[in-house]
Design a protein around this motif. Structure first.
Motif, PDB file in Angstrom:
ATOM      1  N   LEU A  77      10.918  21.522  54.406  1.00  0.00           N
ATOM      2  CA  LEU A  77       9.548  21.286  54.842  1.00  0.00           C
ATOM      3  C   LEU A  77       9.220  22.185  56.027  1.00  0.00           C
ATOM      4  N   SER A  78       7.972  22.591  56.090  1.00  0.00           N
ATOM      5  CA  SER A  78       7.504  23.384  57.222  1.00  0.00           C
ATOM      6  C   SER A  78       6.244  22.761  57.803  1.00  0.00           C
ATOM      7  N   CYS A  79       6.048  22.997  59.063  1.00  0.00           N
ATOM      8  CA  CYS A  79       4.859  22.513  59.771  1.00  0.00           C
ATOM      9  C   CYS A  79       4.304  23.687  60.556  1.00  0.00           C
ATOM     10  N   ALA A  80       3.141  24.148  60.158  1.00  0.00           N
ATOM     11  CA  ALA A  80       2.478  25.244  60.865  1.00  0.00           C
ATOM     12  C   ALA A  80       1.522  24.662  61.890  1.00  0.00           C
ATOM     13  N   THR A  81       1.531  25.222  63.082  1.00  0.00           N
ATOM     14  CA  THR A  81       0.676  24.691  64.139  1.00  0.00           C
ATOM     15  C   THR A  81      -0.273  25.755  64.661  1.00  0.00           C
ATOM     16  N   SER A  82      -1.393  25.306  65.211  1.00  0.00           N
ATOM     17  CA  SER A  82      -2.364  26.203  65.806  1.00  0.00           C
ATOM     18  C   SER A  82      -3.187  25.421  66.822  1.00  0.00           C
TER      19      SER A  82
END
Length: 122
Positions: free
Chosen positions: A20-25
Motif C-alpha cells: 500500500l502507498s499513501c501519497a501526501t500533499s
C-alpha cells in the motif's frame, strides 16, 4: 491542510503480498508522524503500524508484527505499507493518517485518507 490518498489495495490470496502507498500533499510531510489503520464493517477502526517523522522509529500492532513493514520517503512525501503473508483476517479498508506520534496508536490523528480496500481470500 494535508491531503492523503491511499493506493495499492486489491484482492490477493492468503499467503500473498500487497504494498500500500499513501501519497501526501498540502503540508510539511516530514513534520508528521504517520500511521496505518484498518476497519471492517464488523469491527471498529484499529491501529496497524506507525512511523515517526524522521522514519527512525516504527511500531506495529501484535497482529501484524513480523509480516507488515511501514516505511516513508520524506523526499517524495510518501508512506508505504508492505504486507506479506497475508491472512483472510487482514481483509479491511486500510487508511493512512498524519499527526502527532504520541497519539498515533490511539487513532487521534489530524488528517486522514479515504482508504483502500484489501481483500484476502482463503
Amino acid at each position: 491542510q494535508v491531503q492523503l490518498v491511499e493506493s495499492g489495495g486489491g484482492l490477493v490470496q492468503a499467503g500473498g503480498s500487497l504494498r500500500l502507498s499513501c501519497a501526501t500533499s498540502g503540508g510539511t510531510f516530514s513534520s508528521y508522524a504517520m500511521g496505518w489503520y484498518r476497519q471492517t464493517p464488523a469491527k471498529a477502526r484499529e491501529f496497524v503500524a506507525s512511523i515517526n517523522a524522521s522514519g527512525g522509529s516504527t511500531f506495529y500492532a501484535e497482529s501484524v508484527k513480523g509480516r507488515f513493514t511501514i516505511s516513508r520517503d520524506n523526499a517524495k512525501n510518501t508512506l508505504d505499507l508492505q504486507m506479506n503473508s497475508l491472512k483472510p483476517e487482514d481483509t479491511a479498508v486500510y487508511y493512512c493518517a498524519a499527526g502527532n506520534y504520541r497519539l498515533v496508536t490511539t487513532g487521534h490523528m489530524d488528517y486522514w485518507g479515504k482508504g483502500t480496500l484489501v481483500t484476502v481470500s482463503s
